[in-house]
Design an enzyme around this catalytic site. Structure first.
Site, PDB file in Angstrom:
ATOM      1  N   ARG A 173       4.487  -2.424  -1.679  1.00  0.00           N
ATOM      2  CA  ARG A 173       5.243  -3.288  -2.577  1.00  0.00           C
ATOM      3  C   ARG A 173       6.126  -2.400  -3.463  1.00  0.00           C
ATOM      4  NH1 ARG A 173       4.343  -6.974   0.289  1.00  0.00           N
ATOM      5  NH2 ARG A 173       3.033  -8.779  -0.072  1.00  0.00           N
ATOM      6  N   GLU A 190      13.422  -6.849  -6.070  1.00  0.00           N
ATOM      7  CA  GLU A 190      14.120  -7.385  -4.883  1.00  0.00           C
ATOM      8  C   GLU A 190      14.821  -8.691  -5.214  1.00  0.00           C
ATOM      9  OE1 GLU A 190      11.059  -7.652  -1.896  1.00  0.00           O
ATOM     10  OE2 GLU A 190      10.654  -5.517  -1.999  1.00  0.00           O
ATOM     11  N   HIS A 228      12.913  -5.508   2.988  1.00  0.00           N
ATOM     12  CA  HIS A 228      11.562  -6.096   3.053  1.00  0.00           C
ATOM     13  C   HIS A 228      11.360  -6.874   4.363  1.00  0.00           C
ATOM     14  CE1 HIS A 228       7.989  -7.671   0.478  1.00  0.00           C
ATOM     15  NE2 HIS A 228       7.642  -7.500   1.741  1.00  0.00           N
TER      16      HIS A 228
HETATM   17  P1  NAP Z   1      -6.115  -4.065   3.618  1.00  0.00           P
HETATM   18  O1  NAP Z   1      -6.598  -4.081   5.023  1.00  0.00           O
HETATM   19  O2  NAP Z   1      -6.834  -4.859   2.584  1.00  0.00           O
HETATM   20  O3  NAP Z   1      -6.071  -2.532   3.176  1.00  0.00           O
HETATM   21  C1  NAP Z   1      -5.833  -2.137   1.894  1.00  0.00           C
HETATM   22  C2  NAP Z   1      -6.285  -0.687   1.719  1.00  0.00           C
HETATM   23  O4  NAP Z   1      -5.873  -0.242   0.424  1.00  0.00           O
HETATM   24  C3  NAP Z   1      -7.785  -0.480   1.811  1.00  0.00           C
HETATM   25  O5  NAP Z   1      -8.032   0.648   2.602  1.00  0.00           O
HETATM   26  C4  NAP Z   1      -8.217  -0.222   0.371  1.00  0.00           C
HETATM   27  O6  NAP Z   1      -9.299   0.714   0.381  1.00  0.00           O
HETATM   28  C5  NAP Z   1      -6.951   0.385  -0.223  1.00  0.00           C
HETATM   29  N1  NAP Z   1      -6.865   0.170  -1.669  1.00  0.00           N
HETATM   30  C6  NAP Z   1      -7.140  -0.944  -2.385  1.00  0.00           C
HETATM   31  N2  NAP Z   1      -6.974  -0.710  -3.683  1.00  0.00           N
HETATM   32  C7  NAP Z   1      -6.615   0.586  -3.797  1.00  0.00           C
HETATM   33  C8  NAP Z   1      -6.321   1.421  -4.888  1.00  0.00           C
HETATM   34  N3  NAP Z   1      -6.430   0.970  -6.153  1.00  0.00           N
HETATM   35  N4  NAP Z   1      -5.963   2.684  -4.659  1.00  0.00           N
HETATM   36  C9  NAP Z   1      -5.886   3.158  -3.391  1.00  0.00           C
HETATM   37  N5  NAP Z   1      -6.155   2.424  -2.306  1.00  0.00           N
HETATM   38  C10 NAP Z   1      -6.522   1.135  -2.519  1.00  0.00           C
HETATM   39  O7  NAP Z   1      -4.607  -4.548   3.523  1.00  0.00           O
HETATM   40  P2  NAP Z   1      -3.464  -4.451   4.652  1.00  0.00           P
HETATM   41  O8  NAP Z   1      -3.511  -5.658   5.517  1.00  0.00           O
HETATM   42  O9  NAP Z   1      -3.513  -3.112   5.269  1.00  0.00           O
HETATM   43  O10 NAP Z   1      -2.163  -4.611   3.715  1.00  0.00           O
HETATM   44  C11 NAP Z   1      -1.896  -3.653   2.702  1.00  0.00           C
HETATM   45  C12 NAP Z   1      -0.705  -4.076   1.861  1.00  0.00           C
HETATM   46  O11 NAP Z   1       0.493  -3.893   2.608  1.00  0.00           O
HETATM   47  C13 NAP Z   1      -0.649  -5.537   1.442  1.00  0.00           C
HETATM   48  O12 NAP Z   1      -1.464  -5.805   0.309  1.00  0.00           O
HETATM   49  C14 NAP Z   1       0.822  -5.742   1.157  1.00  0.00           C
HETATM   50  O13 NAP Z   1       1.106  -5.504  -0.206  1.00  0.00           O
HETATM   51  C15 NAP Z   1       1.506  -4.688   2.009  1.00  0.00           C
HETATM   52  N6  NAP Z   1       2.299  -5.333   3.077  1.00  0.00           N
HETATM   53  C16 NAP Z   1       3.646  -5.137   3.100  1.00  0.00           C
HETATM   54  C17 NAP Z   1       4.409  -5.737   4.092  1.00  0.00           C
HETATM   55  C18 NAP Z   1       5.890  -5.542   4.171  1.00  0.00           C
HETATM   56  O14 NAP Z   1       6.584  -6.410   4.680  1.00  0.00           O
HETATM   57  N7  NAP Z   1       6.420  -4.426   3.714  1.00  0.00           N
HETATM   58  C19 NAP Z   1       3.798  -6.568   5.045  1.00  0.00           C
HETATM   59  C20 NAP Z   1       2.432  -6.716   4.994  1.00  0.00           C
HETATM   60  C21 NAP Z   1       1.678  -6.104   3.998  1.00  0.00           C
HETATM   61  P3  NAP Z   1     -10.341   0.799  -0.827  1.00  0.00           P
HETATM   62  O15 NAP Z   1     -10.872  -0.589  -1.004  1.00  0.00           O
HETATM   63  O16 NAP Z   1     -11.348   1.793  -0.384  1.00  0.00           O
HETATM   64  O17 NAP Z   1      -9.571   1.281  -2.000  1.00  0.00           O
END
Ligand code: NAP
Length: 313
Positions: free
Chosen positions: A232, A261, A279
């Site tokens: 983000r 954005e 995005h």
């Molecule tokens: P996910 O499976 O829930 O993975 C999130 C990861 O982040 C976990 O490994 C978690 O591990 C870690 N995390 C959580 N809080 C943290 C912190 N404070 N510091 C460091 N690491 C932390 O989520 P995902 O499906 O991979 O998606 C991740 C993110 O990508 C979404 O939340 C979204 O914002 C973004 N995204 C962007 C797009 C785009 O179009 N650009 C599309 C989809 C998603 P721990 O719990 O061990 O910390």
């Protein structure tokens, strides 16, 4: 279900909008320039809100909808939804995990390649006729570079898997060390940034991760390091990033997301060491259709009293 009021708070792909319209009594927020008028006239019939990465349900909206039962987000990130408020009020929340993982990971690798190999810049070189005056300059190799990932979740792990195919050593930072992971864990972002060539942000946006990329991290990454953000925009202190790029204190950046954005700092437009995309991490027909089907499936499951497909709260 045709009498159930669903409030759509953002523009979405036509397929999702049409299907919502067919199945429910759909209110499009943008049809009501005065939001107060929408709420006064229809709050009592709205039982669901559909949002996305840019618009969700904050405390004010939740409080204004006394019959709200579910918020179904057309995104995996739920930083635009007041999750605590939803928990407090017993409002269910769903998102669209997994189905978009491949696309976002693919885009992260695409941004790395585009940035290091200057694909966009050299495309402009050909189109502008400059090739006739001489060859394009040498660029930077990707294969074998060290990739550091913030957030080794679904998307982070998919990026790691792809980068392994390029023989890249992988390391990561997250709140907890993943015991079943073979990648090197660093207990802080600064240590991760100090020890990688390419730093990728792939964690959720929370209070803790707001500006997780700050001056200290940028300095640790250094003039040869590059930042890729597919998380983000608010993960990055954007003015710090811009000045580091302009002053040559950071090697480059590949950005899918921005702090405000669709506004992007214009100082970036003239830089060749940045790749900027609007995005579009999950923006393929296949993935957005699968995401739309999850939004619809979750709403239908909820109103039929069945288990939700992808419950978050
Ligand atoms: P996910 O499976 O829930 O993975 C999130 C990861 O982040 C976990 O490994 C978690 O591990 C870690 N995390 C959580 N809080 C943290 C912190 N404070 N510091 C460091 N690491 C932390 O989520 P995902 O499906 O991979 O998606 C991740 C993110 O990508 C979404 O939340 C979204 O914002 C973004 N995204 C962007 C797009 C785009 O179009 N650009 C599309 C989809 C998603 P721990 O719990 O061990 O910390």
């Amino acid at each position: 279900m045709g009498s159930i009021g669903v409030l759509l708070v953002c523009q979405v792909m036509p397929y999702l909008e049409q299907e919502l319209d067919k199945r429910f009594k759909l209110f499009r927020e943008w049809d009501y320039p005065q939001k107060a008028q929408l709420l006064t006239n229809h709050a009592a019939s709205i039982r669901a809100v559909v949002g996305n990465a840019s618009a969700g349900a904050d405390a004010e909206l939740i409080d204004a909808l006394p019959k709200l039962e579910i918020v179904s987000s057309f995104s995996v990130g739920v930083d635009k939804i007041d999750l605590n408020k939803c928990k407090e009020k017993g409002i269910r929340v769903t998102n669209t995990p997994d189905v978009l993982t491949d696309d976002v990971a693919d885009l992260a690798i695409g941004l790395i390649l585009a940035l290091l190999r200057r694909i966009c810049e050299s495309d402009r070189y050909v189109r502008s006729g400059q090739w006739k005056k001489g060859d394009y300059k040498l660029t930077t190799k990707f294969s074998g570079k060290t990739v550091g990932i913030i957030g080794l979740g679904r998307i982070g792990a998919a990026i790691a898997k792809r980068a392994e195919g390029f023989n890249c050593p992988i390391s990561y930072f997250s709140r907890t060390e993943k015991r079943d992971s073979k990648y090197k864990y660093y207990p802080s972002v600064v240590e991760l940034a100090s020890n990688c060539d390419i730093l990728v942000v792939a964690c959720p946006l929370t209070e803790e991760t707001h500006h997780i990329i700050n001056r200290e991290v940028i300095d640790a990454l250094g003039p040869k390091g590059v930042l890729i953000n597919i998380g983000r925009g608010k993960h990055v202190d954007e003015p710090e990033l811009v000045s580091a790029l302009v002053e040559g204190r950071l090697g480059g950046a590949g950005l899918d997301v921005f702090e405000n954005e669709p506004h992007v700092p214009e100082e970036l437009f003239g830089l060749e060491n940045v790749v900027l995309v609007p995005h579009v991490g999950s923006g393929t027909v296949e993935t957005r259709t699968a995401m739309a089907d999850l939004v619809l499936g979750n709403l239908e499951a909820h109103f039929l009293g069945k288990p939700l497909l992808t419950p978050l709260v």
